[in-house]
Design a protein around this motif. Structure first.
Motif: not given
Length: 481
Positions: A120-126, A130-133, A450-455
């Motif tokens: 997903t776009d990393p700067y659009t909370l999606t 049940g997970n907020l990416y 996944g801090e610092h990681s993708q997703n």
């Protein structure tokens, strides 16, 4: 799920408010995640500044007195001078009867772009399942907002504040917290003079499901070992077989550091490691840690140790040595028949209490010089330690930990695991050393965030229950204090 028998009517009122306002709290996080506050890339520095202003406004809306402290500027290696983001110091409540709790968090993030492998776009909370990416969802915008929203809940319900609040929010954590230590030193006698406790929520649980409190982290000492034979690289056809090659020396030096079982071979390195008590050894038995899950997460076939206890002991409370790379050697595809004139090996030692950085440095230098002298090489050897961070350890019997443990039991219905972190958390050590107050790391993110990681993500459950956890903690610390 909360057992109502163990929670007071006050807690139930607070928790119901938090549940009812979930979508508002998620909207707040969406607004914050939308700011590309990447402190690593210079062109995004103005976004970090914008994020600091947003955080300051959010605290002001709580009724806090807010001070944006200017830290000046810093110079990049290429000579470019960039302004440092201001640090937000906030203060809410000055009741002398109440304890004062200072919360530290950061609102800058690691670099991220969709093309790096984000779904997903990393700067659009999606929200998915049940997970907020989003970048910063767990590190560290989510936890900072959870704390603020917990404070906001007391204000919205017109409840008396159980503690006095102070806030330290920075925008350079991912780039080494430049200027923060100096600010802490300057504010030690003023802003921090009436602070009783410091809470940091900038790490993760050890498991995906079971809450944890963190009470220690390893330090890190980084080393360069440089071997040089002359001014220029040489042809292996013309000089191979008649000179002492620097890379052969270096590989022998690096090979002398650790054996195949992971044991560090530097004499005396384990001498100051704190002895393991029986009580501490037992505390590892109840910790929830899935060896297979951990192995699958990192994609290796086998660990050095076969039991949970041994793995955790070697991650948390024994030193480790890792080799990171060699500079100056040919590493492109194909082969280049060259003898490099100068090579630099890079390795680091994660140290633990009560190892002393200056002693570790001396032991490393003496060991490498000893190995080198046996080789009778005419090459020049230089060993240096460009970077050293000390380990951090808190007292789990401290009131902070008692209050957090009770709050965890109230919200999650179980006691937290008491864990340490194998990596280095400079800010915990910095606050403890400079202010001399008790510091606790109080994570709300799960192991798979996944801090610092993708997703990168935080689950809706952890974000909302984490908000309740902080609110319950305010009540518990005010009772215990």
């Amino acid at each position: 799920v909360m057992s109502s028998s163990s929670s007071s009517s006050l807690e139930i009122e607070i928790f119901q408010y938090i549940d009812a306002h979930q979508s508002d709290f998620i909207k707040d996080l969406k607004e914050w995640v939308a700011v590309e506050s990447d402190s690593v890339q210079p062109h995004l520095r103005k976004e970090v500044m914008r994020m600091m202003a947003l955080a300051a406004d959010r605290l002001a809306a709580l009724g806090a007195t807010v001070n944006l402290v200017n830290l000046g500027s810093h110079q990049l290696p290429d000579g470019q001078v960039l302004p440092l983001p201001s640090v937000v110091l906030g203060e809410l409540g000055k009741d002398p009867q109440n304890p004062t709790v200072c919360f530290y968090g950061h609102v800058d993030v690691q670099p991220a772009k969709k093309g790096d492998g984000w779904n997903t776009d990393p700067y659009t909370l999606t929200e998915i399942d049940g997970n907020l990416y989003g970048r910063g969802a767990t590190d560290n915008k989510g936890p900072v907002l959870a704390w603020i929203n917990a404070v906001e809940t007391f204000r919205a319900l017109k409840l008396a504040m159980p503690v006095n609040f102070k806030f330290v929010i920075e925008g350079m954590e991912e780039a080494g917290s430049l200027g923060l230590e100096k600010l802490l030193e300057e504010e030690k006698q003023s802003f921090f003079s009436d602070v009783d406790y410091i809470v940091i929520s900038d790490n993760l649980w050890l498991s995906n499901k079971k809450p944890a409190l963190t009470y220690g982290s390893r330090g890190n000492a980084c080393f360069f070992v440089e071997v040089e034979c002359g001014r220029k690289d040489l042809h292996s056809g013309t000089f191979g077989g008649i000179i002492h090659e620097p890379l052969l020396d270096l590989i022998a030096l690096l090979d002398s550091l650790v054996d195949s079982t992971g044991h560090i071979q530097i004499p005396g390195i384990y001498d100051s490691v704190a002895a393991l008590t029986e009580e501490e050894r037992r505390s590892y038995e109840s910790i929830e840690f899935d060896l297979e899950e951990h192995r699958n997460n990192c994609g290796v076939n086998k660990f050095l140790y076969g039991t949970k206890e041994e793995i955790l002991l070697h991650l948390w409370r024994y030193p480790s040595l890792s080799i990171h790379g060699i500079e100056g050697a040919f590493h492109e595809p194909g082969i280049k028949t060259v003898i490099p004139a100068k090579v630099i090996g890079k390795f680091s030692i994660r140290q633990v209490p009560h190892m002393d950085l200056s002693v570790v440095e001396k032991q490393v230098v003496e060991h490498l010089e000893g190995v080198f002298s046996k080789r009778n090489s005419p090459n020049k050897l230089k060993v240096s330690m460009p970077l050293g961070a000390k380990p951090w350890l808190a007292d789990v019997n401290d009131l902070l930990y008692k209050a957090a443990r009770r709050a965890t039991k109230t919200v999650f219905g179980e006691d937290p695991d008491f864990i340490r972190d194998g990596s280095t958390i400079p800010v915990a050590r910095m606050f403890q050393t400079v202010t001399q107050k008790s510091v606790m790391m109080f994570p709300i993110g799960a192991a798979d965030d996944g801090e610092h990681s993708q997703n990168e993500k935080i689950s809706r459950h952890n974000y909302i229950e984490g908000t309740k956890l902080f609110a319950a903690f305010f009540l518990e610390i005010s009772k215990l204090h």
